[in-house]
Motif scaffolding. Structure first.
Motif, short mmCIF file in Angstrom:
data_model
loop_
_atom_site.label_atom_id
_atom_site.label_comp_id
_atom_site.label_asym_id
_atom_site.label_seq_id
_atom_site.Cartn_x
_atom_site.Cartn_y
_atom_site.Cartn_z
N GLN A 40 19.59 7.08 -8.06
CA GLN A 40 18.58 7.51 -8.79
C GLN A 40 17.98 7.00 -9.82
OE1 GLN A 40 18.95 11.18 -8.70
NE2 GLN A 40 17.03 11.08 -8.79
N SER A 41 18.43 6.27 -10.68
CA SER A 41 17.30 5.50 -11.69
C SER A 41 16.28 4.90 -10.72
CB SER A 41 18.52 4.45 -12.05
OG SER A 41 16.26 3.51 -12.37
N VAL A 42 16.16 4.29 -9.35
CA VAL A 42 15.66 3.59 -8.62
C VAL A 42 14.36 4.24 -8.06
CG1 VAL A 42 14.66 2.91 -6.64
CG2 VAL A 42 16.35 1.01 -8.10
N ALA A 43 14.72 5.40 -7.54
CA ALA A 43 13.91 7.16 -7.12
C ALA A 43 12.82 7.44 -7.78
CB ALA A 43 15.33 7.80 -6.70
N ASP A 44 14.10 7.18 -9.33
CA ASP A 44 12.74 7.90 -10.24
C ASP A 44 11.15 7.12 -10.50
OD1 ASP A 44 14.38 10.44 -10.50
OD2 ASP A 44 15.53 9.30 -12.10
N GLN A 45 12.19 5.88 -10.48
CA GLN A 45 10.68 4.42 -10.80
C GLN A 45 9.52 4.86 -9.30
OE1 GLN A 45 12.19 0.96 -12.86
NE2 GLN A 45 14.15 1.82 -12.05
N LEU A 46 10.20 5.05 -8.56
CA LEU A 46 9.15 4.94 -7.61
C LEU A 46 8.13 6.15 -7.38
CD1 LEU A 46 11.95 4.00 -4.30
CD2 LEU A 46 9.58 2.47 -5.31
N ALA A 47 8.95 7.18 -7.54
CA ALA A 47 8.43 8.57 -8.45
C ALA A 47 6.88 7.96 -9.46
CB ALA A 47 9.15 9.45 -8.24
N GLU A 48 7.91 7.83 -10.03
CA GLU A 48 6.54 7.02 -10.96
C GLU A 48 5.89 6.07 -10.89
OE1 GLU A 48 6.45 5.42 -15.64
OE2 GLU A 48 8.02 5.16 -14.92
N GLY A 49 5.72 5.68 -9.42
CA GLY A 49 4.61 4.63 -9.14
C GLY A 49 3.62 5.23 -8.27
N GLY A 50 4.32 6.65 -8.03
CA GLY A 50 3.40 7.59 -7.12
C GLY A 50 3.86 7.31 -6.12
N GLY A 66 8.75 4.63 0.03
CA GLY A 66 9.40 3.05 -0.67
C GLY A 66 11.43 3.89 0.57
N ILE A 67 11.65 3.05 0.01
CA ILE A 67 12.93 2.39 0.92
C ILE A 67 13.93 2.27 0.13
CG2 ILE A 67 14.16 2.27 2.81
CD1 ILE A 67 11.32 1.21 4.13
N ILE A 68 15.59 3.07 -0.23
CA ILE A 68 15.86 2.62 -1.04
C ILE A 68 17.19 2.23 -0.43
CG2 ILE A 68 17.58 3.72 -3.29
CD1 ILE A 68 15.48 5.32 -3.68
N ARG A 80 5.16 8.45 -2.37
CA ARG A 80 5.35 10.42 -2.12
C ARG A 80 6.29 10.62 -0.97
NH1 ARG A 80 1.13 13.39 -4.04
NH2 ARG A 80 2.81 15.18 -3.15
N ALA A 81 6.72 10.00 -0.47
CA ALA A 81 8.07 9.97 0.77
C ALA A 81 9.12 8.46 0.06
CB ALA A 81 7.16 10.30 1.67
N ILE A 82 10.32 9.23 0.41
CA ILE A 82 11.82 8.42 0.09
C ILE A 82 12.32 8.29 1.07
CG2 ILE A 82 13.49 7.46 -0.93
CD1 ILE A 82 11.75 8.37 -3.70
N TRP A 83 12.75 6.23 1.54
CA TRP A 83 13.66 6.96 2.73
C TRP A 83 15.08 5.94 2.24
CZ3 TRP A 83 12.92 3.10 7.66
CH2 TRP A 83 13.92 3.63 8.41
N ASN A 84 15.93 6.86 2.54
CA ASN A 84 17.35 6.70 1.48
C ASN A 84 18.71 5.80 2.07
OD1 ASN A 84 18.89 6.09 -1.53
ND2 ASN A 84 19.78 8.58 -1.07
N PHE A 85 19.07 4.80 1.95
CA PHE A 85 20.06 4.35 2.70
C PHE A 85 21.59 4.43 1.38
CE2 PHE A 85 16.69 2.81 5.74
CZ PHE A 85 16.83 2.68 6.58
N ALA A 86 20.87 4.82 0.46
CA ALA A 86 22.29 5.01 -0.43
C ALA A 86 23.06 5.84 -0.06
CB ALA A 86 21.88 4.83 -2.30
N PRO A 87 24.49 6.15 -0.11
CA PRO A 87 25.13 6.77 0.36
C PRO A 87 25.42 8.43 -1.12
CG PRO A 87 26.20 5.70 -0.49
CD PRO A 87 24.83 5.32 -0.53
N VAL A 88 23.51 8.83 -1.57
CA VAL A 88 24.52 9.95 -2.86
C VAL A 88 22.48 10.55 -2.09
CG1 VAL A 88 22.27 7.71 -3.89
CG2 VAL A 88 23.80 9.98 -5.21
N HIS A 89 22.88 12.09 -3.09
CA HIS A 89 22.17 12.90 -2.80
C HIS A 89 20.76 12.25 -3.87
CE1 HIS A 89 19.53 17.09 -2.28
NE2 HIS A 89 19.96 16.46 -4.65
N LEU A 90 19.66 12.59 -3.50
CA LEU A 90 19.00 11.95 -5.05
C LEU A 90 18.01 13.08 -5.15
CD1 LEU A 90 17.06 8.85 -3.10
CD2 LEU A 90 19.40 9.04 -4.91
N SER A 91 17.90 13.50 -6.41
CA SER A 91 17.07 15.01 -6.95
C SER A 91 16.37 14.45 -7.61
CB SER A 91 17.81 14.80 -8.73
OG SER A 91 17.43 15.95 -9.56
N LEU A 92 15.01 15.38 -7.12
CA LEU A 92 13.22 13.96 -6.72
C LEU A 92 12.52 15.93 -6.85
CD1 LEU A 92 13.30 11.83 -4.53
CD2 LEU A 92 12.91 11.19 -6.99
#
Length: 218
Positions: A164-174, A154-156, A176-188
């Motif tokens: 964070q909400s988007v990351a949680d939904q991506l994780a819920e969807g299965g 998933g690419i954010i 396993r790897a996230i490329w994050n362009f948002a300026p925030v630390h994600l808790s996963l």
């Protein structure tokens, strides 16, 4: 993408240099070159020949010959295999604004093993449209479609407040790897790989280097 077992034994610095080797070798192949020396690679990429040989020895079965150098095609194939460029992985992108649209529209990702199959957004003006041949879906369909498409990347590219909400939904969807362009630390969870692209930090470094150059010119 790539062989996780092999990657576990290779330093992040070496992995980070492999795309540059790949680009250089691909250019040499296009120019009709059959072999290339570690010295030539080192000079082009501003590295030491020793470093180049160490990096390539870790990921490649191709042995460089003292006078002839490395076989270009064989070396490209080894890097493709190691990084997973020869096994394209599907991905979804969330956030079809300026940055997201640019990422979706970049066709070159396919050369590096990444194929963006769907984009998501919450803006009604963007939902239902296509960007570079990729359809934009309502973000409310994210979990369902990620599961259905069996996507693992998933690419954010959303504002930090939604990341964070988007990351949680991506994780819920299965995913396993996230490329994050948002300026925030994600808790996963630890079993989800995250790569953050901090453009503000990159710009700060660039600005500092510019200031140093201008000061030296005075």
């Amino acid at each position: 993408m790539g062989n996780n077992k092999d990657m576990a034994n290779v330093s992040k610095a070496t992995i980070g240099r492999l795309p540059a080797y790949h680009r250089y070798l691909t250019e040499k192949k296009a120019e009709g070159e059959k072999t290339v020396s570690s010295t030539a690679i080192a000079e082009e990429l501003h590295l030491s020949a020793v470093q180049v040989r160490k990096d390539l020895a870790v990921i490649s079965s191709v042995a460089g010959k003292p006078k002839l150098g490395f076989d270009v095609e064989d070396l490209i194939a080894d890097i493709d295999r190691f990084l997973g460029y020869d096994n394209v992985s599907d991905a979804v992108l969330v956030g079809a604004g300026g940055l997201g649209s640019a990422l979706v529209g970049y066709d070159g990702f396919k050369n590096y093993g990444l194929n963006i199959v769907a984009a998501f957004d919450c803006d009604p003006a963007r939902i239902g449209r296509a960007i570079g041949g990729v359809r934009v879906f309502d973000v409310r369909e994210l979990v369902h479609l990620v599961r259905r498409l069996n996507v693992r990347i998933g690419i954010i590219a959303v504002p930090k407040g939604a990341a964070q909400s988007v990351a949680d939904q991506l994780a819920e969807g299965g995913v396993r790897a996230i490329w994050n362009f948002a300026p925030v630390h994600l808790s996963l969870p630890e079993n989800i790989a995250v790569k953050n692209e901090d453009m503000a930090a990159s710009l700060a470094i660039l600005s500092q280097r510019l200031a140093e150059i201008l000061n030296n010119e005075k």
